[in-house]
Design a protein around this motif. Structure first.
Motif, PDB file in Angstrom:
ATOM      1  N   THR A 144       0.854  -1.182   0.000  1.00 51.91           N
ATOM      2  CA  THR A 144       0.000   0.000   0.000  1.00 51.91           C
ATOM      3  C   THR A 144       0.894   1.238   0.000  1.00 51.91           C
ATOM      4  OG1 THR A 144      -0.083   0.023   2.412  1.00 51.91           O
ATOM      5  CG2 THR A 144      -1.872  -1.126   1.282  1.00 51.91           C
ATOM      6  N   PRO A 145       0.404   2.354  -0.511  1.00 49.10           N
ATOM      7  CA  PRO A 145       1.199   3.589  -0.464  1.00 49.10           C
ATOM      8  C   PRO A 145       1.576   3.942   0.979  1.00 49.10           C
ATOM      9  CG  PRO A 145      -0.630   3.843  -1.981  1.00 49.10           C
ATOM     10  CD  PRO A 145      -0.832   2.531  -1.271  1.00 49.10           C
ATOM     11  N   GLY A 146       2.829   4.369   1.149  1.00 53.62           N
ATOM     12  CA  GLY A 146       3.327   4.713   2.471  1.00 53.62           C
ATOM     13  C   GLY A 146       4.104   3.597   3.136  1.00 53.62           C
ATOM     14  N   THR A 147       4.151   2.421   2.525  1.00 49.05           N
ATOM     15  CA  THR A 147       4.855   1.276   3.100  1.00 49.05           C
ATOM     16  C   THR A 147       6.348   1.375   2.807  1.00 49.05           C
ATOM     17  OG1 THR A 147       2.921  -0.097   2.674  1.00 49.05           O
ATOM     18  CG2 THR A 147       4.977  -1.241   3.138  1.00 49.05           C
ATOM     19  N   PRO A 148       7.214   1.304   3.818  1.00 49.11           N
ATOM     20  CA  PRO A 148       8.658   1.288   3.557  1.00 49.11           C
ATOM     21  C   PRO A 148       9.078  -0.096   3.051  1.00 49.11           C
ATOM     22  CG  PRO A 148       8.245   1.229   5.913  1.00 49.11           C
ATOM     23  CD  PRO A 148       6.912   1.362   5.241  1.00 49.11           C
TER      24      PRO A 148
ATOM     25  N   LEU B  24      14.236  -3.030  -2.148  1.00 51.29           N
ATOM     26  CA  LEU B  24      14.247  -3.727  -3.426  1.00 51.29           C
ATOM     27  C   LEU B  24      15.324  -4.803  -3.437  1.00 51.29           C
ATOM     28  CD1 LEU B  24      13.917  -0.687  -5.866  1.00 51.29           C
ATOM     29  CD2 LEU B  24      12.111  -2.088  -4.863  1.00 51.29           C
ATOM     30  N   THR B  25      15.285  -5.666  -4.438  1.00 54.07           N
ATOM     31  CA  THR B  25      16.288  -6.721  -4.561  1.00 54.07           C
ATOM     32  C   THR B  25      17.681  -6.145  -4.770  1.00 54.07           C
ATOM     33  OG1 THR B  25      15.812  -6.876  -6.925  1.00 54.07           O
ATOM     34  CG2 THR B  25      14.687  -8.440  -5.470  1.00 54.07           C
ATOM     35  N   SER B  26      17.765  -4.915  -5.282  1.00 56.72           N
ATOM     36  CA  SER B  26      19.059  -4.266  -5.495  1.00 56.72           C
ATOM     37  C   SER B  26      19.590  -3.615  -4.230  1.00 56.72           C
ATOM     38  CB  SER B  26      18.923  -3.206  -6.587  1.00 56.72           C
ATOM     39  OG  SER B  26      17.974  -2.228  -6.200  1.00 56.72           O
ATOM     40  N   GLY B  27      18.780  -3.584  -3.157  1.00 54.21           N
ATOM     41  CA  GLY B  27      19.205  -2.985  -1.908  1.00 54.21           C
ATOM     42  C   GLY B  27      18.727  -1.554  -1.729  1.00 54.21           C
ATOM     43  N   ILE B  28      18.003  -1.012  -2.694  1.00 57.61           N
ATOM     44  CA  ILE B  28      17.487   0.349  -2.579  1.00 57.61           C
ATOM     45  C   ILE B  28      16.323   0.356  -1.601  1.00 57.61           C
ATOM     46  CG2 ILE B  28      16.332   2.222  -3.823  1.00 57.61           C
ATOM     47  CD1 ILE B  28      17.881   1.351  -6.311  1.00 57.61           C
ATOM     48  N   HIS B  29      16.345   1.320  -0.679  1.00 55.95           N
ATOM     49  CA  HIS B  29      15.279   1.490   0.303  1.00 55.95           C
ATOM     50  C   HIS B  29      14.435   2.679  -0.105  1.00 55.95           C
ATOM     51  CE1 HIS B  29      16.947  -1.131   3.573  1.00 55.95           C
ATOM     52  NE2 HIS B  29      17.980  -1.036   2.764  1.00 55.95           N
ATOM     53  N   GLY B  30      13.136   2.584   0.120  1.00 54.74           N
ATOM     54  CA  GLY B  30      12.252   3.690  -0.182  1.00 54.74           C
ATOM     55  C   GLY B  30      10.867   3.433   0.361  1.00 54.74           C
ATOM     56  N   THR B  31       9.961   4.349   0.037  1.00 49.95           N
ATOM     57  CA  THR B  31       8.575   4.260   0.478  1.00 49.95           C
ATOM     58  C   THR B  31       7.679   4.192  -0.742  1.00 49.95           C
ATOM     59  OG1 THR B  31       9.130   5.589   2.410  1.00 49.95           O
ATOM     60  CG2 THR B  31       6.808   5.388   1.880  1.00 49.95           C
ATOM     61  N   VAL B  32       6.699   3.298  -0.714  1.00 46.97           N
ATOM     62  CA  VAL B  32       5.775   3.143  -1.833  1.00 46.97           C
ATOM     63  C   VAL B  32       4.970   4.433  -1.969  1.00 46.97           C
ATOM     64  CG1 VAL B  32       3.815   1.849  -2.730  1.00 46.97           C
ATOM     65  CG2 VAL B  32       5.643   0.649  -1.526  1.00 46.97           C
ATOM     66  N   ALA B  33       5.050   5.048  -3.162  1.00 45.86           N
ATOM     67  CA  ALA B  33       4.311   6.278  -3.426  1.00 45.86           C
ATOM     68  C   ALA B  33       3.007   5.977  -4.157  1.00 45.86           C
ATOM     69  CB  ALA B  33       5.161   7.242  -4.248  1.00 45.86           C
ATOM     70  N   ALA B  34       3.046   5.034  -5.096  1.00 45.42           N
ATOM     71  CA  ALA B  34       1.852   4.662  -5.864  1.00 45.42           C
ATOM     72  C   ALA B  34       2.054   3.257  -6.408  1.00 45.42           C
ATOM     73  CB  ALA B  34       1.622   5.641  -7.004  1.00 45.42           C
ATOM     74  N   LEU B  35       0.940   2.622  -6.758  1.00 44.58           N
ATOM     75  CA  LEU B  35       0.976   1.258  -7.280  1.00 44.58           C
ATOM     76  C   LEU B  35       0.332   1.218  -8.652  1.00 44.58           C
ATOM     77  CD1 LEU B  35      -0.195  -0.513  -4.020  1.00 44.58           C
ATOM     78  CD2 LEU B  35       2.096  -0.567  -4.967  1.00 44.58           C
TER      79      LEU B  35
ATOM     80  N   GLU C  18      -0.369  -1.664 -12.140  1.00 47.61           N
ATOM     81  CA  GLU C  18      -0.745  -3.071 -12.287  1.00 47.61           C
ATOM     82  C   GLU C  18       0.450  -3.998 -12.096  1.00 47.61           C
ATOM     83  OE1 GLU C  18      -2.732  -5.804 -15.709  1.00 47.61           O
ATOM     84  OE2 GLU C  18      -3.540  -3.796 -15.383  1.00 47.61           O
ATOM     85  N   GLY C  19       1.566  -3.665 -12.697  1.00 46.54           N
ATOM     86  CA  GLY C  19       2.759  -4.494 -12.546  1.00 46.54           C
ATOM     87  C   GLY C  19       3.948  -3.705 -12.057  1.00 46.54           C
ATOM     88  N   THR C  20       3.704  -2.454 -11.616  1.00 50.10           N
ATOM     89  CA  THR C  20       4.798  -1.590 -11.201  1.00 50.10           C
ATOM     90  C   THR C  20       4.528  -0.979  -9.833  1.00 50.10           C
ATOM     91  OG1 THR C  20       3.815   0.343 -12.254  1.00 50.10           O
ATOM     92  CG2 THR C  20       5.370  -0.957 -13.575  1.00 50.10           C
ATOM     93  N   VAL C  21       5.592  -0.457  -9.257  1.00 49.29           N
ATOM     94  CA  VAL C  21       5.522   0.250  -7.979  1.00 49.29           C
ATOM     95  C   VAL C  21       6.305   1.541  -8.153  1.00 49.29           C
ATOM     96  CG1 VAL C  21       6.181   0.188  -5.543  1.00 49.29           C
ATOM     97  CG2 VAL C  21       5.415  -1.894  -6.665  1.00 49.29           C
ATOM     98  N   ASP C  22       5.693   2.676  -7.804  1.00 49.32           N
ATOM     99  CA  ASP C  22       6.410   3.944  -7.759  1.00 49.32           C
ATOM    100  C   ASP C  22       6.977   4.074  -6.361  1.00 49.32           C
ATOM    101  OD1 ASP C  22       5.705   4.491 -10.356  1.00 49.32           O
ATOM    102  OD2 ASP C  22       4.003   5.756  -9.812  1.00 49.32           O
ATOM    103  N   LEU C  23       8.287   4.258  -6.281  1.00 48.86           N
ATOM    104  CA  LEU C  23       8.983   4.243  -5.003  1.00 48.86           C
ATOM    105  C   LEU C  23       9.661   5.587  -4.772  1.00 48.86           C
ATOM    106  CD1 LEU C  23       9.663   2.052  -2.816  1.00 48.86           C
ATOM    107  CD2 LEU C  23      11.824   1.794  -3.991  1.00 48.86           C
ATOM    108  N   GLU C  24       9.377   6.221  -3.641  1.00 50.21           N
ATOM    109  CA  GLU C  24      10.038   7.471  -3.285  1.00 50.21           C
ATOM    110  C   GLU C  24      11.305   7.115  -2.516  1.00 50.21           C
ATOM    111  OE1 GLU C  24       9.113  11.829  -1.366  1.00 50.21           O
ATOM    112  OE2 GLU C  24       7.772  10.172  -0.873  1.00 50.21           O
ATOM    113  N   VAL C  25      12.459   7.391  -3.138  1.00 53.27           N
ATOM    114  CA  VAL C  25      13.734   7.021  -2.534  1.00 53.27           C
ATOM    115  C   VAL C  25      14.373   8.190  -1.793  1.00 53.27           C
ATOM    116  CG1 VAL C  25      14.193   5.132  -4.112  1.00 53.27           C
ATOM    117  CG2 VAL C  25      14.930   7.430  -4.716  1.00 53.27           C
ATOM    118  N   ALA C  26      13.920   9.394  -2.076  1.00 50.62           N
ATOM    119  CA  ALA C  26      14.348  10.611  -1.390  1.00 50.62           C
ATOM    120  C   ALA C  26      13.208  11.600  -1.524  1.00 50.62           C
ATOM    121  CB  ALA C  26      15.637  11.154  -1.999  1.00 50.62           C
TER     122      ALA C  26
ATOM    123  N   VAL D 207      11.963  12.490  -5.044  1.00 51.90           N
ATOM    124  CA  VAL D 207      12.570  11.610  -6.046  1.00 51.90           C
ATOM    125  C   VAL D 207      11.796  10.301  -6.069  1.00 51.90           C
ATOM    126  CG1 VAL D 207      14.653  10.406  -6.780  1.00 51.90           C
ATOM    127  CG2 VAL D 207      14.831  12.617  -5.638  1.00 51.90           C
ATOM    128  N   VAL D 208      11.083  10.059  -7.187  1.00 54.72           N
ATOM    129  CA  VAL D 208      10.259   8.863  -7.320  1.00 54.72           C
ATOM    130  C   VAL D 208      10.767   8.043  -8.498  1.00 54.72           C
ATOM    131  CG1 VAL D 208       7.930   7.991  -7.722  1.00 54.72           C
ATOM    132  CG2 VAL D 208       8.258  10.032  -6.341  1.00 54.72           C
TER     133      VAL D 208
END
Length: 112
Positions: free
Chosen positions: A39-43, A46-57, A59-67, A70-71
């Motif tokens: 859900t949006p707002g979930t920290p 990723l498999t690459s080690g990048i940490h972020g917060t879900v900004a939007a979802l 169908e097959g993608t996730v928009d991730l706010e990493v800073a 920065v999405v």
């Protein structure tokens, strides 16, 4: 009695094939359930080690706010795990940190 060693070998070979396949299937089911529960707002991490917060979802993608501001857009299977914020009880009191843990294990202050 001559077939007993052959029967044991066949059973062992069967176990070596069946058990890992069941474990792999269980891991895939857990990953699919975790990705479906995003859900949006979930920290997340990723498999690459990048940490972020879900900004939007998507169908097959996730928009991730990493800073802040920065999405990035990534594929849903790239989400490895949901990160849980640390409780004040587990840190021994309140600190200036936001309660998130970065890669080196200490609380990260995201105010800078």
């Amino acid at each position: 009695m001559e077939l007993l060693p052959l029967l044991v070998l066949v059973l062992l070979f069967g176990l070596l094939i069946v058990l890992p396949a069941r474990q792999r299937k269980k891991m895939q089911a857990n990953a699919a359930a975790m990705q479906a529960a995003l859900t949006p707002g979930t920290p997340v991490m990723l498999t690459s080690g990048i940490h972020g917060t879900v900004a939007a979802l998507g169908e097959g993608t996730v928009d991730l706010e990493v800073a802040p501001g920065v999405v990035i857009t990534v594929a849903r299977p790239a989400v490895l795990e949901v990160r849980k914020p640390l409780d004040a009880e587990t840190t021994g009191g309140s600190t200036k940190a936001t309660g998130f843990v970065d890669g080196d294990g200490d609380p990260t202050d995201r105010t800078h």
